[in-house]
Design a protein around this motif. Structure first.
Motif, mmCIF file in Angstrom:
data_model
loop_
_atom_site.group_PDB
_atom_site.id
_atom_site.type_symbol
_atom_site.label_atom_id
_atom_site.label_comp_id
_atom_site.label_asym_id
_atom_site.label_seq_id
_atom_site.Cartn_x
_atom_site.Cartn_y
_atom_site.Cartn_z
ATOM 1 N N LYS A 220 -7.188 0.052 1.390
ATOM 2 C CA LYS A 220 -6.846 1.318 2.030
ATOM 3 C C LYS A 220 -5.828 2.068 1.179
ATOM 4 C CE LYS A 220 -4.805 1.032 6.062
ATOM 5 N NZ LYS A 220 -4.573 0.850 7.503
ATOM 6 N N GLY A 221 -4.960 1.333 0.520
ATOM 7 C CA GLY A 221 -3.941 1.983 -0.283
ATOM 8 C C GLY A 221 -4.484 2.617 -1.543
ATOM 9 N N TYR A 222 -5.592 2.044 -2.068
ATOM 10 C CA TYR A 222 -6.159 2.579 -3.299
ATOM 11 C C TYR A 222 -7.038 3.800 -3.052
ATOM 12 C CZ TYR A 222 -4.571 -1.130 -6.369
ATOM 13 O OH TYR A 222 -3.808 -1.969 -7.112
ATOM 14 N N PHE B 258 -6.152 -9.484 5.657
ATOM 15 C CA PHE B 258 -5.346 -8.319 6.037
ATOM 16 C C PHE B 258 -4.757 -7.663 4.796
ATOM 17 C CE2 PHE B 258 -2.603 -5.695 8.479
ATOM 18 C CZ PHE B 258 -1.372 -5.704 7.864
ATOM 19 N N LEU B 259 -4.232 -8.491 3.876
ATOM 20 C CA LEU B 259 -3.658 -7.942 2.649
ATOM 21 C C LEU B 259 -4.728 -7.223 1.845
ATOM 22 C CD1 LEU B 259 -1.312 -7.707 0.631
ATOM 23 C CD2 LEU B 259 -1.997 -9.917 -0.298
ATOM 24 N N PRO C 116 0.821 -1.223 0.000
ATOM 25 C CA PRO C 116 0.000 0.000 0.000
ATOM 26 C C PRO C 116 0.846 1.262 0.000
ATOM 27 C CG PRO C 116 -0.873 -1.566 1.549
ATOM 28 C CD PRO C 116 0.444 -2.101 1.080
ATOM 29 N N SER D 88 -4.415 -13.587 7.082
ATOM 30 C CA SER D 88 -3.404 -12.738 6.438
ATOM 31 C C SER D 88 -3.868 -12.306 5.046
ATOM 32 C CB SER D 88 -2.071 -13.481 6.352
ATOM 33 O OG SER D 88 -2.196 -14.638 5.568
ATOM 34 N N GLN E 224 -5.492 -3.881 3.444
ATOM 35 C CA GLN E 224 -4.403 -2.934 3.238
ATOM 36 C C GLN E 224 -4.391 -2.422 1.797
ATOM 37 O OE1 GLN E 224 -3.656 -2.241 6.528
ATOM 38 N NE2 GLN E 224 -1.568 -2.030 5.844
ATOM 39 N N MET E 225 -4.681 -3.314 0.851
ATOM 40 C CA MET E 225 -4.708 -2.912 -0.558
ATOM 41 C C MET E 225 -5.861 -1.940 -0.787
ATOM 42 S SD MET E 225 -2.284 -4.615 -2.269
ATOM 43 C CE MET E 225 -2.748 -4.984 -3.930
ATOM 44 N N GLN F 149 0.645 4.313 -2.652
ATOM 45 C CA GLN F 149 0.427 5.721 -2.284
ATOM 46 C C GLN F 149 1.499 6.604 -2.876
ATOM 47 O OE1 GLN F 149 0.197 5.765 1.957
ATOM 48 N NE2 GLN F 149 -1.896 4.992 2.015
#
Lengths: 96, 146
Positions: free
Chosen positions: B143-145, B136-137, A89, B133, B140-141, A93
């Motif tokens: 949230k990153g986008y 979780f990945l 991530p 996991s 996280q992905m 970003q």
């Protein structure tokens, strides 16, 4: 793998002799990993295989710990995915 | 006071000696006979179970003493040795052992067979950890986008 015996690390490979019916002999073999220090010690004893002796022939059948292999694989994938989740991530970003 | 220290030190040494004896017994599990059971005879067939054993243990002891300090007027501190000198000792230890069957060895007149044993409980736990996991990945992905 370490193969020498020291004060703290000890690797032992041994076998026991079992009497069997018939004309062959079975020797189960094991491996011991022992770590020790002042006031602590840890021993891991696991079977490695079985040696079968029949007259002049000798055959070794390995004892494979499939449970440990599968567990290590699954936990390894878990750790890889968690690390990937922490790294990926941030790179997305930065790219955006 | 010296007698008190020696007495407490003697008790501490005795405890340490007993702990070392327990450690020696622990090391006794490092024998090939520990992981293989005695053969069980069923007719003409013998069955031996092979197990994996892990044993760990640790301990520690400590002893300390100190004189009583009396502070004078100002910044000077004068140590005074008296009956009220503090002495203390303590010890802590812990251990863990686990065993799990790995395979069953069947010996008959036809030959020797080694059949592995799978621990479904541990494999299931590892599988659900991997599922966690993966989630979780995914989180996280996502949230990153954003």
């Amino acid at each position: 793998m370490l193969k020498k015996k020291s004060q703290y690390i000890n690797l032992v490979e041994g076998s026991t002799i079992e009497s069997t019916p018939g004309d062959f002999q079975v020797n189960p073999q094991s491996r011991v990993i022992q770590l020790s220090g002042s006031g602590w010690s840890w021993v891991w004893n696991q079977p490695t295989g079985v040696v079968i002796r029949k007259k002049d022939q000798e055959q070794k059948i390995p004892v494979i710990n499939f449970t440990r292999i599968i567990i290590l694989l699954l936990y390894g994938i878990s750790v890889f995915l968690v690390v990937l989740g922490l790294i990926k991530p941030r790179s997305i970003q930065r790219g955006a | 006071m010296v007698e008190k220290i020696e007495k407490i030190a003697g008790v501490s040494r005795e405890n340490e000696k007993q702990s070392l004896e327990v450690l020696e017994k622990l090391i006794g599990t490092a024998r090939p006979e520990s992981v293989f059971s005695k053969p069980i005879k069923v007719g003409d067939t013998q069955i031996i179970t092979a197990s994996e054993i892990q044993v760990g243990m640790g301990f520690g002891f400590g002893l300390g003493s100190g004189p009583q300090f009396i502070s004078n007027m100002g910044d000077e501190i004068t140590p005074v040795e008296s009956e009220e000198t503090g002495i203390g000792s303590g010890g802590v230890g812990g251990g863990r052992s686990s065993g799990r069957p790995v395979a069953v060895i069947t010996i008959s007149e036809e030959g020797v067979e080694v059949e592995p044993i799978l621990d479904i409980t541990k494999i299931s736990l590892a599988f659900f950890t991997m599922l966690g996991s993966i989630f979780f990945l995914g989180a996280q992905m996502k949230k990153g986008y954003k």
